[in-house]
Design an enzyme around this catalytic site. Structure first.
Site, mmCIF file in Angstrom:
data_model
loop_
_atom_site.group_PDB
_atom_site.id
_atom_site.type_symbol
_atom_site.label_atom_id
_atom_site.label_comp_id
_atom_site.label_asym_id
_atom_site.label_seq_id
_atom_site.Cartn_x
_atom_site.Cartn_y
_atom_site.Cartn_z
ATOM 1 N N LYS A 1 0.821 -1.221 0.000
ATOM 2 C CA LYS A 1 0.000 0.000 0.000
ATOM 3 C C LYS A 1 0.851 1.267 0.000
ATOM 4 O O LYS A 1 2.042 1.245 0.308
ATOM 5 C CB LYS A 1 -0.981 -0.025 1.177
ATOM 6 N N ARG B 1 -3.778 -9.908 5.032
ATOM 7 C CA ARG B 1 -4.191 -9.969 3.615
ATOM 8 C C ARG B 1 -3.023 -9.440 2.785
ATOM 9 O O ARG B 1 -2.702 -8.262 2.844
ATOM 10 C CB ARG B 1 -5.441 -9.103 3.428
HETATM 11 C C1 9MG Z 1 -10.257 -5.507 -0.426
HETATM 12 N N1 9MG Z 1 -9.269 -4.892 0.423
HETATM 13 C C2 9MG Z 1 -8.275 -4.043 0.044
HETATM 14 N N2 9MG Z 1 -7.567 -3.674 1.111
HETATM 15 C C3 9MG Z 1 -8.114 -4.302 2.183
HETATM 16 C C4 9MG Z 1 -7.844 -4.300 3.550
HETATM 17 O O1 9MG Z 1 -6.864 -3.564 4.072
HETATM 18 N N3 9MG Z 1 -8.599 -5.060 4.358
HETATM 19 C C5 9MG Z 1 -9.621 -5.801 3.868
HETATM 20 N N4 9MG Z 1 -10.345 -6.535 4.727
HETATM 21 N N5 9MG Z 1 -9.937 -5.835 2.559
HETATM 22 C C6 9MG Z 1 -9.188 -5.082 1.747
#
Ligand code: 9MG
Length: 261
Positions: free
Chosen positions: A205, A239
């Site tokens: 990110k 994730r």
């Molecule tokens: C779909 N998506 C993109 N970034 C995310 C994040 O930080 N958390 C979750 N739960 N979904 C995300």
């Protein structure tokens, strides 16, 4: 949790996994590297992304979910805010829902209840289209945690969605400046007080890009540092795009934390 975006404009692997076969191979690789869950998303939620219709989302996601369940026997999470997609995902054998709008869209709460699946409720401020324009909080940690996620948990429970089925996510990068994100990560212990499993997503990110001055393809080291910190502060599902390296970082972090018990 390995990320499998099936959108044409996803920010870090945009367009590469559109073909079903490519998507399956990519998921297979992430599973081989140790992913326990594959998160499939058909709506880009990167800053500036435009909304899609439920039908567009279904067309992208449904064949992939079906194939992942049938061919790889994978535990599939579906990243969606759409009630139609939630219902179809459950019918196709998905094992979890991941909603960046925390079941706020009309009909989503009842679709999630009907699905019988666990649901991740994520915080965000604004919509992907404009969420990074001028995010503002008086007190980011309390507003994300107590005011928003606490209230969403209460709303779910009041509607009949039992808390045993809920996970929480502070939503790094969703309507937050770098400083908001860093403060939230530092204070994740506050989120643990809601006593629900924590899922976080920071992989590749822009918070990493902004701190280190790195383009998206050079953010792995920064992401691993954040993964270790997140685990230390209570995260239980990460994730991520880079499953193998993240698992090494997590296992190393656990080895240290275990000795402190
Ligand atoms: C779909 N998506 C993109 N970034 C995310 C994040 O930080 N958390 C979750 N739960 N979904 C995300």
């Amino acid at each position: 949790m390995g990320i499998l975006n099936v959108t044409p404009d996803s920010f870090s692997d945009g367009g590469h996994h559109l073909a079903l076969d490519d998507a399956l191979r990519h998921a297979e690789r992430m599973l081989a590297e140790g992913a326990a869950i594959i998160d499939v998303g058909g709506e880009s939620t990167r800053p500036g992304a435009l909304p899609v219709t439920p039908q567009q989302e279904l067309d992208r996601v449904a064949p992939v979910v079906e194939a992942l369940v049938r061919e790889l026997d994978a535990l599939v999470s579906v990243d969606t805010s759409s009630p139609e997609v939630m219902r179809e995902a459950a019918a196709l054998g998905a094992g979890m829902l991941n909603d960046v709008r925390a079941l706020e869209r009309e009909g989503a709460l009842s679709a999630a209840i009907g699905s019988g699946l666990p649901v991740c409720l994520m915080h965000r401020q604004g919509e992907p289209r404009d969420m990074q324009q001028a995010p503002r909080y008086d007190e980011p940690v309390e507003e994300v945690v107590a005011d928003y996620l606490g209230a969403r948990v209460a709303a779910c429970e009041a509607a009949g969605l039992r808390r045993e089925r809920l996970l929480l996510d502070p939503g790094f990068g969703f309507g937050k400046t770098v400083e908001h994100n860093l403060r939230l990560l530092n204070r994740m212990d506050r989120l643990s007080r809601l006593e629900l499993p924590l899922l976080v997503g920071m992989s590749r990110k822009s918070m990493i890009g902004k701190v280190l001055g790195r383009p998206v393809e050079e953010r792995l080291s920064g992401g691993l540092a954040l993964a270790a910190l997140a685990v230390d502060r209570g995260a239980r599902i990460l994730r991520v795009h880079d499953v193998g390296p993240t698992l090494d970082a997590v296992n190393m972090t656990w080895a240290v934390l275990k000795e402190g018990c």
